[in-house]
Write a protein that holds these residues in place. Structure first.
Motif, PDB file in Angstrom:
ATOM      1  N   UNK A  96      16.419  75.980  46.407  1.00  0.00           N
ATOM      2  CA  UNK A  96      16.406  75.571  45.004  1.00  0.00           C
ATOM      3  C   UNK A  96      16.289  76.794  44.105  1.00  0.00           C
ATOM      4  N   UNK A  97      17.075  76.798  43.040  1.00  0.00           N
ATOM      5  CA  UNK A  97      17.005  77.851  42.034  1.00  0.00           C
ATOM      6  C   UNK A  97      17.084  77.191  40.661  1.00  0.00           C
ATOM      7  N   UNK A  98      16.215  77.604  39.772  1.00  0.00           N
ATOM      8  CA  UNK A  98      16.143  77.008  38.435  1.00  0.00           C
ATOM      9  C   UNK A  98      16.129  78.119  37.397  1.00  0.00           C
ATOM     10  N   UNK A  99      16.957  77.976  36.348  1.00  0.00           N
ATOM     11  CA  UNK A  99      16.970  78.943  35.252  1.00  0.00           C
ATOM     12  C   UNK A  99      16.540  78.254  33.970  1.00  0.00           C
ATOM     13  N   UNK A 100      15.479  78.763  33.357  1.00  0.00           N
ATOM     14  CA  UNK A 100      15.055  78.293  32.035  1.00  0.00           C
ATOM     15  C   UNK A 100      15.621  79.256  30.997  1.00  0.00           C
ATOM     16  N   UNK A 101      16.306  78.722  29.991  1.00  0.00           N
ATOM     17  CA  UNK A 101      16.888  79.544  28.935  1.00  0.00           C
ATOM     18  C   UNK A 101      16.302  79.089  27.601  1.00  0.00           C
ATOM     19  N   UNK A 102      15.549  79.982  26.954  1.00  0.00           N
ATOM     20  CA  UNK A 102      14.990  79.692  25.648  1.00  0.00           C
ATOM     21  C   UNK A 102      15.917  80.211  24.564  1.00  0.00           C
ATOM     22  N   UNK A 103      16.321  79.350  23.633  1.00  0.00           N
ATOM     23  CA  UNK A 103      17.262  79.723  22.587  1.00  0.00           C
ATOM     24  C   UNK A 103      16.656  79.507  21.205  1.00  0.00           C
ATOM     25  N   UNK A 104      17.275  80.118  20.205  1.00  0.00           N
ATOM     26  CA  UNK A 104      16.812  79.987  18.821  1.00  0.00           C
ATOM     27  C   UNK A 104      17.302  78.676  18.236  1.00  0.00           C
ATOM     28  N   UNK A 105      16.375  77.855  17.755  1.00  0.00           N
ATOM     29  CA  UNK A 105      16.778  76.612  17.099  1.00  0.00           C
ATOM     30  C   UNK A 105      16.883  76.832  15.583  1.00  0.00           C
ATOM     31  N   UNK A 106      17.740  76.067  14.964  1.00  0.00           N
ATOM     32  CA  UNK A 106      18.009  76.270  13.538  1.00  0.00           C
ATOM     33  C   UNK A 106      16.952  75.639  12.647  1.00  0.00           C
ATOM     34  N   UNK A 144      17.304  91.347  16.860  1.00  0.00           N
ATOM     35  CA  UNK A 144      17.832  90.133  16.235  1.00  0.00           C
ATOM     36  C   UNK A 144      18.347  89.153  17.276  1.00  0.00           C
ATOM     37  N   UNK A 145      17.957  87.880  17.127  1.00  0.00           N
ATOM     38  CA  UNK A 145      18.440  86.814  17.993  1.00  0.00           C
ATOM     39  C   UNK A 145      18.973  85.701  17.095  1.00  0.00           C
ATOM     40  N   UNK A 146      20.259  85.428  17.185  1.00  0.00           N
ATOM     41  CA  UNK A 146      20.904  84.455  16.310  1.00  0.00           C
ATOM     42  C   UNK A 146      20.648  83.023  16.760  1.00  0.00           C
ATOM     43  N   UNK A 147      21.018  82.070  15.900  1.00  0.00           N
ATOM     44  CA  UNK A 147      20.886  80.654  16.217  1.00  0.00           C
ATOM     45  C   UNK A 147      21.668  80.329  17.492  1.00  0.00           C
ATOM     46  N   UNK A 148      21.020  79.597  18.398  1.00  0.00           N
ATOM     47  CA  UNK A 148      21.584  79.167  19.685  1.00  0.00           C
ATOM     48  C   UNK A 148      21.740  80.303  20.688  1.00  0.00           C
ATOM     49  N   UNK A 149      21.313  81.510  20.326  1.00  0.00           N
ATOM     50  CA  UNK A 149      21.370  82.631  21.269  1.00  0.00           C
ATOM     51  C   UNK A 149      20.109  82.637  22.136  1.00  0.00           C
ATOM     52  N   UNK A 150      20.251  83.102  23.373  1.00  0.00           N
ATOM     53  CA  UNK A 150      19.115  83.151  24.299  1.00  0.00           C
ATOM     54  C   UNK A 150      18.179  84.306  23.951  1.00  0.00           C
ATOM     55  N   UNK A 151      16.889  84.000  23.873  1.00  0.00           N
ATOM     56  CA  UNK A 151      15.880  85.038  23.672  1.00  0.00           C
ATOM     57  C   UNK A 151      15.126  85.327  24.965  1.00  0.00           C
ATOM     58  N   UNK A 152      15.046  84.353  25.863  1.00  0.00           N
ATOM     59  CA  UNK A 152      14.331  84.556  27.126  1.00  0.00           C
ATOM     60  C   UNK A 152      15.009  83.754  28.226  1.00  0.00           C
ATOM     61  N   UNK A 153      15.077  84.341  29.411  1.00  0.00           N
ATOM     62  CA  UNK A 153      15.597  83.660  30.588  1.00  0.00           C
ATOM     63  C   UNK A 153      14.602  83.858  31.725  1.00  0.00           C
TER      64      UNK A 153
END
Length: 243
Positions: free
Chosen positions: A121-131, A178-187
């Motif tokens: 099993x491998x899981x990726x959490x992707x945190x993105x910028x919400x508007x 800078x991290x834009x809307x919907x762009x990943x900030x953390x993985x």
């Protein structure tokens, strides 16, 4: 004794500098004394200093912890827990599993670090910028990190996961700048022999990151901005995170 103190995020903005030099007559002082003297020197920033923690040689220090000349001292305000064509440097932990960079993040690249033939099993959490947050429109986010300490803390998270769930592998990447809307900030990529471990370990990793890794988030709106610190009550990185 002179101590150079590093400052970050909103605290650096309050004081107007990313580092200050403090002088003491004693050959050794405590972290609490540094906080008290810093607040006295900069009363306009006293509230921000009071909610911050001292890090000594890239480790969070209790108020009674001693500080000697030559130690690396930083004042860490509450971290950002809560909810391009240019090429920038990539800062990597000694084990190669964790990175901090201003470059765009790749889930595939981070996930590849933990995939192994012995894990099912491998899981990726992707945190993105919400508007939208509480009815307010975010234009973009800006992240700042105390890079060497942040990389050490990310490596600690991987070690904690391996202790709690033996065999678990974890890789983490965080974007700064800078991290834009919907762009990943953390993985956060986690692999384990079975999927239930992946889910538990991934949740633990993101909650611990938000609790103790010195990375700060600034929300930029059309009409202003604000550094976002802990939104879950008093911040204490020396206490275990709530998961």
């Amino acid at each position: 004794m002179n101590i150079e103190v590093l400052l970050f995020a909103g605290l650096a903005e309050h004081i107007g500098s990313s580092r200050v030099t403090m002088s003491f007559t004693e050959p050794s002082v405590t972290a609490g004394q540094v906080k008290t003297q810093l607040a006295a020197n900069y009363p306009e920033a006293a509230a921000a200093i009071q909610s911050s923690f001292i890090a000594v040689n890239q480790e969070f220090a209790a108020l009674e912890s001693p500080i000697h000349e030559g130690d690396e001292v930083a004042v860490i305000p509450p971290v950002s827990g809560g909810d391009g064509l240019a090429s920038y440097p990539v800062f990597t932990s000694s084990d190669g599993l964790h990175i901090i960079t201003q470059n765009p993040l790749s889930p595939e690249e981070i996930t590849a670090k933990v995939i192994t033939a012995n894990h099912g099993a491998t899981l990726a959490f992707v945190g993105t910028t919400r508007e939208m947050t509480e009815g307010r429109r975010t234009v973009h986010l800006e992240y700042e990190a105390y890079v060497p300490m942040a990389l050490n803390k990310l490596s600690e998270i991987s070690r904690e996961l391996a202790e709690r769930w033996p065999g678990t592998l974890c890789a983490i990447a965080h974007k700064t700048g800078k991290v834009d809307i919907a762009e990943a900030s953390v993985i956060i990529a986690v692999s384990a022999p079975h999927r239930d471990i992946c889910y538990d370990a991934s949740r633990y990793a993101i909650e611990t990151l938000k609790h103790k890794v010195p990375i700060w988030k600034k929300e930029i709106w059309k009409d202003g901005s604000e550094w976002k610190g802990s939104q879950l009550g008093p911040w204490n990185p020396l206490a275990p995170p709530s998961t």
